[in-house]
Design a protein around this motif. Structure first.
Motif, mmCIF file in Angstrom:
data_model
loop_
_atom_site.group_PDB
_atom_site.id
_atom_site.type_symbol
_atom_site.label_atom_id
_atom_site.label_comp_id
_atom_site.label_asym_id
_atom_site.label_seq_id
_atom_site.Cartn_x
_atom_site.Cartn_y
_atom_site.Cartn_z
ATOM 1 N N PHE A 23 -7.533 4.564 0.620
ATOM 2 C CA PHE A 23 -7.376 3.540 1.661
ATOM 3 C C PHE A 23 -7.729 4.110 3.033
ATOM 4 C CE2 PHE A 23 -4.195 1.204 -1.174
ATOM 5 C CZ PHE A 23 -5.044 0.123 -1.392
ATOM 6 N N LEU A 24 -7.272 5.330 3.311
ATOM 7 C CA LEU A 24 -7.572 5.942 4.606
ATOM 8 C C LEU A 24 -9.073 6.194 4.756
ATOM 9 C CD1 LEU A 24 -4.596 8.476 4.803
ATOM 10 C CD2 LEU A 24 -4.950 6.503 6.294
ATOM 11 N N ASP A 25 -9.713 6.697 3.698
ATOM 12 C CA ASP A 25 -11.162 6.936 3.757
ATOM 13 C C ASP A 25 -11.935 5.633 3.949
ATOM 14 O OD1 ASP A 25 -10.697 9.616 3.386
ATOM 15 O OD2 ASP A 25 -11.149 9.609 1.242
ATOM 16 N N ALA A 26 -11.355 4.526 3.446
ATOM 17 C CA ALA A 26 -11.995 3.220 3.609
ATOM 18 C C ALA A 26 -11.721 2.615 4.981
ATOM 19 C CB ALA A 26 -11.502 2.263 2.520
ATOM 20 N N GLY A 27 -10.897 3.286 5.790
ATOM 21 C CA GLY A 27 -10.556 2.759 7.110
ATOM 22 C C GLY A 27 -9.547 1.638 7.069
ATOM 23 N N ASP A 28 -8.844 1.479 5.954
ATOM 24 C CA ASP A 28 -7.863 0.401 5.793
ATOM 25 C C ASP A 28 -6.475 0.974 6.056
ATOM 26 O OD1 ASP A 28 -6.441 -1.851 5.136
ATOM 27 O OD2 ASP A 28 -7.630 -2.306 3.346
ATOM 28 N N ASP A 29 -6.125 1.099 7.332
ATOM 29 C CA ASP A 29 -4.879 1.765 7.718
ATOM 30 C C ASP A 29 -3.642 1.007 7.254
ATOM 31 O OD1 ASP A 29 -6.346 3.768 8.990
ATOM 32 O OD2 ASP A 29 -6.433 2.641 10.863
ATOM 33 N N GLU A 30 -3.672 -0.315 7.367
ATOM 34 C CA GLU A 30 -2.500 -1.093 6.954
ATOM 35 C C GLU A 30 -2.257 -0.968 5.457
ATOM 36 O OE1 GLU A 30 -2.452 -5.101 8.238
ATOM 37 O OE2 GLU A 30 -2.657 -4.622 10.375
ATOM 38 N N ALA A 31 -3.330 -0.993 4.674
ATOM 39 C CA ALA A 31 -3.180 -0.839 3.229
ATOM 40 C C ALA A 31 -2.638 0.541 2.883
ATOM 41 C CB ALA A 31 -4.510 -1.073 2.532
ATOM 42 N N ALA A 32 -2.994 1.567 3.656
ATOM 43 C CA ALA A 32 -2.487 2.922 3.413
ATOM 44 C C ALA A 32 -1.028 3.043 3.824
ATOM 45 C CB ALA A 32 -3.333 3.940 4.179
#
Length: 735
Positions: A356-365
């Motif tokens: 999730f972090l590598d995808a730039g999806d901070d909320e999901a992480a």
């Protein structure tokens, strides 16, 4: 049978069909010294060489394949200990100590491991592959500590792209280091001919093999690419010398569409399996494609004997990243999010959060990071948890997550980040904030701040914060919140207000079993209350409490393991030992106190280490050993001079020193065991005024590393503390 992802970390990579014998190098591994360093850039065949040797040698080999996620001491050493236990009869003690909070690694886990290895008659080899991904200074220090005191039963082999930050020059002079470098790994003409023929699946003429050896300069990856070119009947051209040109001109065109699609789209993933790729790419049949790539020697290697997990060679991954077909934007983010979902389904929240972090999806992480903190703590991965939190922007960190990260920073020894995460929590609290188990989020923050982010030497702030926490929670509707009351009771105790603290703690203890808080809170309350009652000399009440608290501590140690329970039961064990001493049973008191003191060292709590040494001093004196009593006081003073402790405890220490006195150095004549260079460098700084923390800073060592070397130094000098060490060293002419 399915291979668990974690098991791949300590599995010797299978030997591929195209790997050729390299007898001249394998013989050097057979006769290697205590440390072997195989250092060369990517593609020089380090892993292929050592894995083939490991599979053939008669010595049991513990293998650990490292990646960037292992750059954290507990995670790293968990893999090492697991690998060693798989090939030896090592017990669980070191692994249990490793999972404890505080400085369990240097004070307990590694000494326990070294002691077990020293007692083992069998030889073993530990291989650490891709050690260049490790950057953590504490981790390098801990490996140096292991290598420094390594018994003959274990040899260590490091595979790295660069020299590890270890004392290689000193070991080289002492004949303790074996080195294999790029010049050694360079393929000879005969070896090149064998490799080219194996990869090309046809006999390569000696002249052609010699020319390709000269052109590639014996570089293993270049030779494999040349073999692939020969297999496709395409000549290796001089203008294809750059790596990207090699891959784009020779490797990528030879792939089938399904192979190329899988490799290009899965390039963001470190490890590959059929199930993971199917889920992440939205396809079927990935397992068969991976098997084809591995059988064809197309820079995809199996990581386990069942050929379930694979790794794409970093050289090829880098080239794929430059491929015109690679889409680093939305398509890659979709792949990473799907991979995160797969990892969540397979109970790997750490890998899911990274995706999730590598995808730039901070909320999901942030969601699973907040929800799964107990998963990390149960594995001793508090530092991993905190490191993942550090990758989030502050806006994505909820107060609940900030409090979780505060606790993770504390138990992983990153105490400089405790105040940071508490400040984040404070800034993020709003009217709608909810913190699990609390009616007032601000009360939760104040309670944890008072416990973890104040100076024990000045309890005033801790008392004020804890009193505010109790008042805020009461105003919100909970007048007897156990953690708030416990925090205030502990703060009162640090301030020497034992009667006030005992009243609150006794009230909390009576409510056990009626609230929603954990057994861990009950154990901590029992320990703190027992100490307060001891200070008040309320012996009848104390004995009644211990009748319940000691069996509860026994059960916790049995269920969770000694190391995991250490910080919860250490105070109860120390008070238990003190009461045995007060009843005149010095031998059993010494046993209980040694146990409690060991737990205090595992948990890294200086306050309770001083307390344990103090109690032990009286017990030694009662047993007729004034020298032992004085040595215990020297150890107590050593801790108190280097770490903040409560004022009342300093008063107890000074009173004991006045009663018993201090020990004198005993070392005379020559040392029975030579000091290491690291021990000597620390010894030369002891006559000054620098604290252990300042000595560590000067020598680029952590304070826990300095403490670990000091223990060995004091043992060799036959002393109990710093001043005695200085006197002994001067008598011996060491300083």
């Amino acid at each position: 049978m399915s291979t668990p992802l974690l098991a791949v970390k300590h599995t010797i990579p299978p030997v591929r069909d195209a790997v050729v014998p390299r007898t001249r190098l394998e013989s050097r591994l057979d006769t290697a010294t205590k440390l072997t360093v195989v250092a060369a850039p990517a593609g020089w065949g380090k892993t292929s060489l050592v894995s083939r040797w490991a599979a053939a040698t008669g010595t049991p080999v513990a293998w650990v394949s490292l990646d960037e996620n292992d750059d954290e001491p507990v995670r790293f050493w968990s893999y090492v200990l697991t690998a060693l236990r798989q090939v030896s009869d090592l017990g669980p003690a070191a692994a249990e100590a490793l999972l404890a909070a505080g400085d369990g690694l240097m004070s307990q886990a590694l000494p326990l491991l070294l002691n077990e290895l020293a007692a083992s008659p069998a030889e073993h080899v530990l291989v650490l592959d891709d050690y260049h991904v490790i950057t953590d200074r504490t981790l390098h220090d801990s490996l140096e500590f292991l290598v420094t005191y390594l018994p003959p039963a274990l040899r260590v082999v490091l595979l790295s792209r660069a020299d590890p930050p270890l004392p290689l020059a000193r070991m080289r002079v002492r004949g303790e280091l074996t080195e294999l470098r790029a010049e050694d790994l360079r393929f000879s003409r005969d070896e090149s001919a064998a490799l080219l023929s194996a990869v090309a699946a046809t006999e390569v003429a000696a002249a052609e093999a010699a020319a390709l050896t000269d052109q590639t300069e014996g570089w293993a990856a270049g030779l494999q690419l040349a073999g692939l070119a020969l297999r496709g009947r395409r000549p290796l051209r001089a203008d294809d010398r750059h790596l990207f040109d090699y891959f784009t001109a020779e490797v990528l065109p030879s792939l089938t569409p399904a192979q190329r699609d899988l490799l290009v789209r899965a390039a963001p993933l470190e490890l590959l399996s059929g199930s993971l790729c199917d889920a992440a790419l939205g396809v079927h049949g990935s397992a068969a494609v991976l098997a084809e790539l591995e059988r064809a020697d197309l820079f995809v290697v199996a990581l386990d004997a069942g050929h379930e997990w694979y790794r794409c060679h970093r050289l090829l991954r880098n080239a794929l990243g430059w491929s015109p077909e690679f889409e680093p934007g939305d398509v890659t983010r979709v792949v990473l999010r799907r991979a995160a979902g797969w990892f969540e389904q397979h109970d790997r929240p750490d890998d899911a959060i990274r995706c999730f972090l590598d995808a730039g999806d901070d909320e999901a992480a942030a969601g699973p990071l907040a929800d799964r903190h107990q998963w990390f703590l149960a594995r001793g991965w508090a530092a991993t948890y905190q490191a993942l939190g550090e990758r989030l922007p502050e806006t994505a960190v909820t107060p609940q997550l900030a409090l979780n990260l505060t606790y993770a920073a504390e138990v992983s020894g990153n105490r400089d980040r405790v105040a940071h995460w508490l400040d984040v929590c404070a800034r993020q609290i709003g009217p709608d904030t909810v913190v699990e188990g609390w009616r007032s989020p601000r009360a939760a923050e104040f309670s944890l701040r008072g416990l973890l982010a104040t100076d024990p030497a000045d309890p005033t702030e801790a008392v004020a914060l804890a009193e505010r926490s109790v008042a805020l929670e009461a105003a919100a509707g909970t007048e007897d919140h156990p953690v708030a009351l416990m925090s205030l009771g502990v703060a009162y105790g640090l301030a020497g207000r034992f009667a006030d603290g005992a009243r609150l703690l006794a009230e909390t203890w009576r409510m056990r079993g009626r609230g929603q808080w954990s057994r861990g809170v009950d154990l901590q309350v029992a320990g703190q209350l027992s100490l307060h009652l001891l200070a008040l000399q309320a012996h009848d009440e104390l004995d009644g409490l211990l009748a319940d608290a000691v069996p509860a501590a026994d059960a916790a140690e049995q269920e969770w393991g000694e190391a995991a329970a250490a910080h919860l039961v250490m105070t109860t064990r120390l008070v238990e030992g003190r009461r045995r001493y007060q009843r005149g049973d010095a031998p059993s008191a010494a046993v209980a106190l040694a146990r409690g003191l060991r737990f205090a060292e595992i948990a890294g709590h200086p306050h309770y280490q001083v307390l344990g040494h103090l109690f032990l001093a009286d017990t030694e004196l009662a047993a007729g050993s004034r020298a032992g009593a004085r040595a215990a006081l020297v150890r107590a003073r050593e801790v108190a001079d280097n770490d903040p402790v409560a004022p009342f405890l300093l008063g107890w220490l000074e009173a004991a020193e006045n009663r018993i006195g201090r020990s004198a150095a005993r070392a005379t004549g020559a040392l029975a065991e030579e000091l290491t260079d690291r021990e000597l460098s620390i010894l030369r700084m002891l006559p000054g005024t620098a604290t252990q923390r300042e000595i560590g800073a000067a020598l680029f060592l952590s304070i826990n590393t300095v403490k670990a070397y000091n223990k060995s130094l004091y043992r060799k000098l036959g002393v109990g503390g710093r001043q005695d060490a200085v006197r002994a060293a001067r008598r011996l002419g060491l300083i």
